[in-house]
Design a protein around this motif. Structure first.
Motif, short mmCIF file in Angstrom:
data_model
loop_
_atom_site.label_atom_id
_atom_site.label_comp_id
_atom_site.label_asym_id
_atom_site.label_seq_id
_atom_site.Cartn_x
_atom_site.Cartn_y
_atom_site.Cartn_z
N GLU A 124 0.83 -1.21 0.00
CA GLU A 124 0.00 0.00 0.00
C GLU A 124 0.86 1.26 0.00
O GLU A 124 0.51 2.26 -0.63
CB GLU A 124 -0.94 -0.02 1.20
CG GLU A 124 -2.01 -1.11 1.13
CD GLU A 124 -2.77 -1.08 -0.19
OE1 GLU A 124 -3.19 0.01 -0.62
OE2 GLU A 124 -2.92 -2.16 -0.80
N GLU A 125 1.99 1.22 0.69
CA GLU A 125 2.92 2.36 0.67
C GLU A 125 3.44 2.58 -0.75
O GLU A 125 3.52 3.72 -1.23
CB GLU A 125 4.09 2.11 1.62
CG GLU A 125 3.73 2.15 3.09
CD GLU A 125 4.91 1.79 3.98
OE1 GLU A 125 6.02 1.54 3.43
OE2 GLU A 125 4.75 1.72 5.21
N ALA A 126 3.82 1.48 -1.42
CA ALA A 126 4.37 1.59 -2.77
C ALA A 126 3.32 2.06 -3.76
O ALA A 126 3.63 2.82 -4.70
CB ALA A 126 4.94 0.24 -3.21
N ARG A 127 2.07 1.63 -3.57
CA ARG A 127 1.00 1.99 -4.51
C ARG A 127 0.77 3.51 -4.55
O ARG A 127 0.47 4.07 -5.60
CB ARG A 127 -0.30 1.28 -4.10
CG ARG A 127 -1.35 1.23 -5.21
CD ARG A 127 -2.70 0.82 -4.63
NE ARG A 127 -2.66 -0.50 -4.04
CZ ARG A 127 -2.92 -1.63 -4.72
NH1 ARG A 127 -3.20 -1.57 -6.01
NH2 ARG A 127 -2.90 -2.79 -4.09
N LYS A 128 0.96 4.17 -3.41
CA LYS A 128 0.70 5.61 -3.33
C LYS A 128 1.66 6.42 -4.20
O LYS A 128 1.30 7.52 -4.67
CB LYS A 128 0.81 6.07 -1.87
CG LYS A 128 -0.26 5.50 -0.96
CD LYS A 128 0.00 5.90 0.49
CE LYS A 128 -1.01 5.27 1.44
NZ LYS A 128 -0.73 5.59 2.87
N THR A 129 2.88 5.93 -4.39
CA THR A 129 3.88 6.69 -5.15
C THR A 129 4.32 5.96 -6.41
O THR A 129 5.37 6.24 -6.97
CB THR A 129 5.12 6.95 -4.26
OG1 THR A 129 5.62 5.69 -3.77
CG2 THR A 129 4.76 7.84 -3.09
N LEU A 130 3.50 4.99 -6.87
CA LEU A 130 3.86 4.17 -8.03
C LEU A 130 3.89 4.99 -9.31
O LEU A 130 2.95 5.73 -9.62
CB LEU A 130 2.86 3.02 -8.17
CG LEU A 130 3.05 2.10 -9.38
CD1 LEU A 130 4.37 1.35 -9.28
CD2 LEU A 130 1.88 1.12 -9.49
N ASP A 131 4.98 4.84 -10.07
CA ASP A 131 5.09 5.41 -11.42
C ASP A 131 5.23 4.23 -12.39
O ASP A 131 6.29 3.60 -12.45
CB ASP A 131 6.31 6.32 -11.51
CG ASP A 131 6.47 6.92 -12.92
OD1 ASP A 131 5.67 6.59 -13.81
OD2 ASP A 131 7.43 7.70 -13.10
N PRO A 132 4.18 3.90 -13.16
CA PRO A 132 4.21 2.73 -14.04
C PRO A 132 5.34 2.77 -15.07
O PRO A 132 5.73 1.72 -15.58
CB PRO A 132 2.84 2.77 -14.73
CG PRO A 132 1.97 3.55 -13.80
CD PRO A 132 2.87 4.57 -13.18
N THR A 133 5.86 3.94 -15.34
CA THR A 133 6.93 4.04 -16.33
C THR A 133 8.32 3.86 -15.72
O THR A 133 9.31 3.74 -16.44
CB THR A 133 6.90 5.42 -17.03
OG1 THR A 133 7.16 6.45 -16.07
CG2 THR A 133 5.54 5.66 -17.68
N ASP A 177 6.67 -3.00 -7.27
CA ASP A 177 6.16 -2.14 -8.34
C ASP A 177 5.84 -2.94 -9.59
O ASP A 177 4.79 -2.74 -10.23
CB ASP A 177 7.19 -1.05 -8.68
CG ASP A 177 7.22 0.07 -7.65
OD1 ASP A 177 6.49 -0.04 -6.65
OD2 ASP A 177 7.99 1.03 -7.84
N THR A 178 6.72 -3.85 -9.98
CA THR A 178 6.48 -4.61 -11.23
C THR A 178 5.24 -5.49 -11.10
O THR A 178 4.49 -5.64 -12.07
CB THR A 178 7.70 -5.49 -11.58
OG1 THR A 178 7.94 -6.44 -10.54
CG2 THR A 178 8.93 -4.64 -11.79
N PHE A 179 4.99 -6.05 -9.92
CA PHE A 179 3.80 -6.89 -9.76
C PHE A 179 2.54 -6.03 -9.76
O PHE A 179 1.51 -6.40 -10.34
CB PHE A 179 3.89 -7.71 -8.47
CG PHE A 179 3.17 -9.03 -8.56
CD1 PHE A 179 3.87 -10.21 -8.71
CD2 PHE A 179 1.77 -9.09 -8.50
CE1 PHE A 179 3.21 -11.44 -8.80
CE2 PHE A 179 1.11 -10.30 -8.58
CZ PHE A 179 1.83 -11.48 -8.75
N LEU A 180 2.60 -4.86 -9.13
CA LEU A 180 1.45 -3.95 -9.14
C LEU A 180 1.10 -3.52 -10.56
O LEU A 180 -0.07 -3.47 -10.94
CB LEU A 180 1.74 -2.72 -8.28
CG LEU A 180 1.69 -2.89 -6.77
CD1 LEU A 180 2.21 -1.64 -6.07
CD2 LEU A 180 0.27 -3.21 -6.31
N ILE A 181 2.12 -3.24 -11.34
CA ILE A 181 1.91 -2.84 -12.74
C ILE A 181 1.26 -3.99 -13.52
O ILE A 181 0.33 -3.78 -14.31
CB ILE A 181 3.24 -2.41 -13.38
CG1 ILE A 181 3.74 -1.11 -12.73
CG2 ILE A 181 3.09 -2.22 -14.89
CD1 ILE A 181 5.17 -0.75 -13.08
#
Length: 491
Positions: free
Chosen positions: A250-259, A266-270
């Protein structure tokens, strides 16, 4: 009349039991093995905590390939390099499925790259390998992180001022921090409350799986999975690790940049976002959590246990430790941090590291495999779904490939000229399609940590070398070293 009815009932029951027993254990061209008992199978011939010794006795009697029964669960055991290589490499498709891990199955339910099968496993494996490549193996960034972590560990040892300490927590923390840097994109201070919570959870999982009840569950799983009790503790603790990971997600999702992904999270969230409209996607939260948690535990425990074995062996054999330090001084010196490239110029150190891994034999039973189809193997027929135990202990101590297999001897990996020589029976990371995904990362970590510490410190034990016990102790499905104390004095 009542007596006749009772006798008739007993006779019918006996016939039914015999029929069930003969149907369950009928040979059907299986490899040979000890005769099983109804319901119990061969359980009375296996000693809890001495599983490898029990299997070794059967190996002597029945050969390199034999069948045993854990209750009604049929298992084919493979012993020695030739049998394991023939199965996992030459017939890798047939032997490439994951077998049953009862204590973990309650939690994983067939999810995650380590425990899954079929298309789910293939997709997760491909994604995990890509993520490890991007954020770990082969990247200069991870090399720098490992060197930084090694320096941090050295600073922690320096604070002990030469006192004799139990190194277990230090090695666990340094191993876990590397996994944190790959999965979360950050490291933790050794006194960080979140990090200490993570280490406590991982330790509790390992303790639960290694306990008497955990081992009993692995053997009597057919019955015990339906009963309440402490054998469910490992799964319950694993859900605490899920909670920890979920908070980081959830912490990572808030600042995730798909690029610009920063970590495996991050890669799994994308990937989850890309496939959210596909109801059959394997990129779901359960696979996400199980994948992350299992990589955490595996990456932390195997590396930290190997380091504990390694320094204990160097305490036992100070002349070997001195030769490693002489090579470090000659090739690297004492001013710069060891680099991965140094290993090719350090054959003796390389041989010692290989021998540490071989002797320590951290996963002597390997993780269980299963045959994906009805399989012909060495003239026998192994039915689809049969669990297979490719025993690494018997590979790493195969007298055909190691001259003195029960002794710690770096010469196993040195030729007559003192150059490093490979040994194909060095299967510490298993082999074939289910070989350890983090093998290259683990090799790099062990080299950097061992050389950095020996470059900066002399080590000693509180007792004389003759009193040091180096015998690996099997706890659960892992070999751990005896508890010991060690002093790190700056050189």
């Amino acid at each position: 009349m009542e007596l006749l009815t009772l006798l008739l009932g007993l006779l019918v029951s006996a016939v039914l039991c015999f029929y069930a027993w003969s149907s369950m254990y009928r040979p059907q061209n299986l490899p040979p093995g000890p005769t099983p008992l109804p319901v119990l199978g061969n359980l009375l011939q296996l000693k809890t905590g001495q599983m490898v010794d029990s299997l070794q006795q059967m190996h002597r009697k029945y050969g390199d390939v034999y069948t045993l029964y854990l209750g009604p669960r049929r298992v084919v055991v493979l012993c020695g390099y030739d049998a394991v290589k023939e199965a996992l490499v030459d017939q890798g498709e047939d032997f490439g499925a994951r077998g049953l891990l009862p204590a973990i199955e309650l939690y994983s339910q067939g999810h995650g790259v380590i425990f899954s099968n079929g298309d789910r496993w293939k997709q997760l494996r491909r994604h995990t390998l890509m993520s490890l490549k991007n954020f770990g193996m082969g990247k200069r960034t991870i090399e720098e992180r490992i060197k930084e972590e090694a320096i941090s560990l050295a600073e922690e040892f320096k604070k002990t001022e030469g006192a004799h300490i139990n190194p277990t927590a230090y090695f666990s923390q340094v191993a876990s921090n590397i996994i944190c840097s790959i999965i979360f994109g950050k490291r933790y201070g050794y006194d960080d409350p979140q990090f200490l919570q993570l280490m406590h959870i991982i330790d509790e999982i390992f303790r639960a799986m290694s306990s008497f009840w955990g081992q009993l569950f692995d053997i009597f799983n057919v019955v015990m999975k339906h009963l309440p009790g402490p054998h469910h503790h490992a799964a319950q603790i694993a859900y605490q690790l899920d909670k920890f990971v979920l908070e980081r997600i959830e912490e990572a999702r808030k600042t995730l940049d798909p690029t610009s992904p920063r970590s495996m999270i991050d890669t799994f969230l994308i990937k989850m976002e890309e496939e959210k409209s596909d109801p059959s996607t394997v990129f779901c939260m359960k696979n996400f959590l199980t994948n992350t948690s299992s990589l955490f535990v595996a990456g932390t425990e195997t590396l930290s246990t190997t380091l504990r074995h390694g320094f204990l062996l160097l305490l036992k054999y100070p002349h070997i430790k001195c030769k490693v330090q002489e090579e470090i001084d000659r090739v690297i010196g004492r001013q710069r941090v060891p680099e991965p490239e140094d290993r090719s110029s350090m054959p003796y150190t390389d041989a010692v590291i290989h021998e540490i891994q071989r002797y320590a034999n951290v996963l002597p039973m390997n993780l269980p495999h299963a045959v994906a189809n009805d399989t012909q193997f060495r003239g026998f027929t192994i039915p689809k779904g049969t669990d297979v135990f490719p025993i690494l202990a018997f590979v790493l101590r195969d007298p055909k490939y190691f001259q003195d297999p029960f002794a710690f001897n770096p010469d196993h990996f040195l030729d007559d000229n003192g150059s490093f020589k490979k040994n194909k029976a060095f299967m510490v990371f298993s082999t074939g399609k289910r070989a350890c995904l983090g093998e290259n990362l683990a090799r790099l970590e062990i080299f950097i940590f061992l050389t950095t510490i020996l470059q900066r410190f002399d080590i000693s034990a509180p007792e004389n070398t003759e009193s040091i016990d180096i015998s690996p102790q099997m706890v659960g499905f892992s070999n751990i070293p005896p508890t010991y104390k060690i002093s790190f004095k700056p050189r």
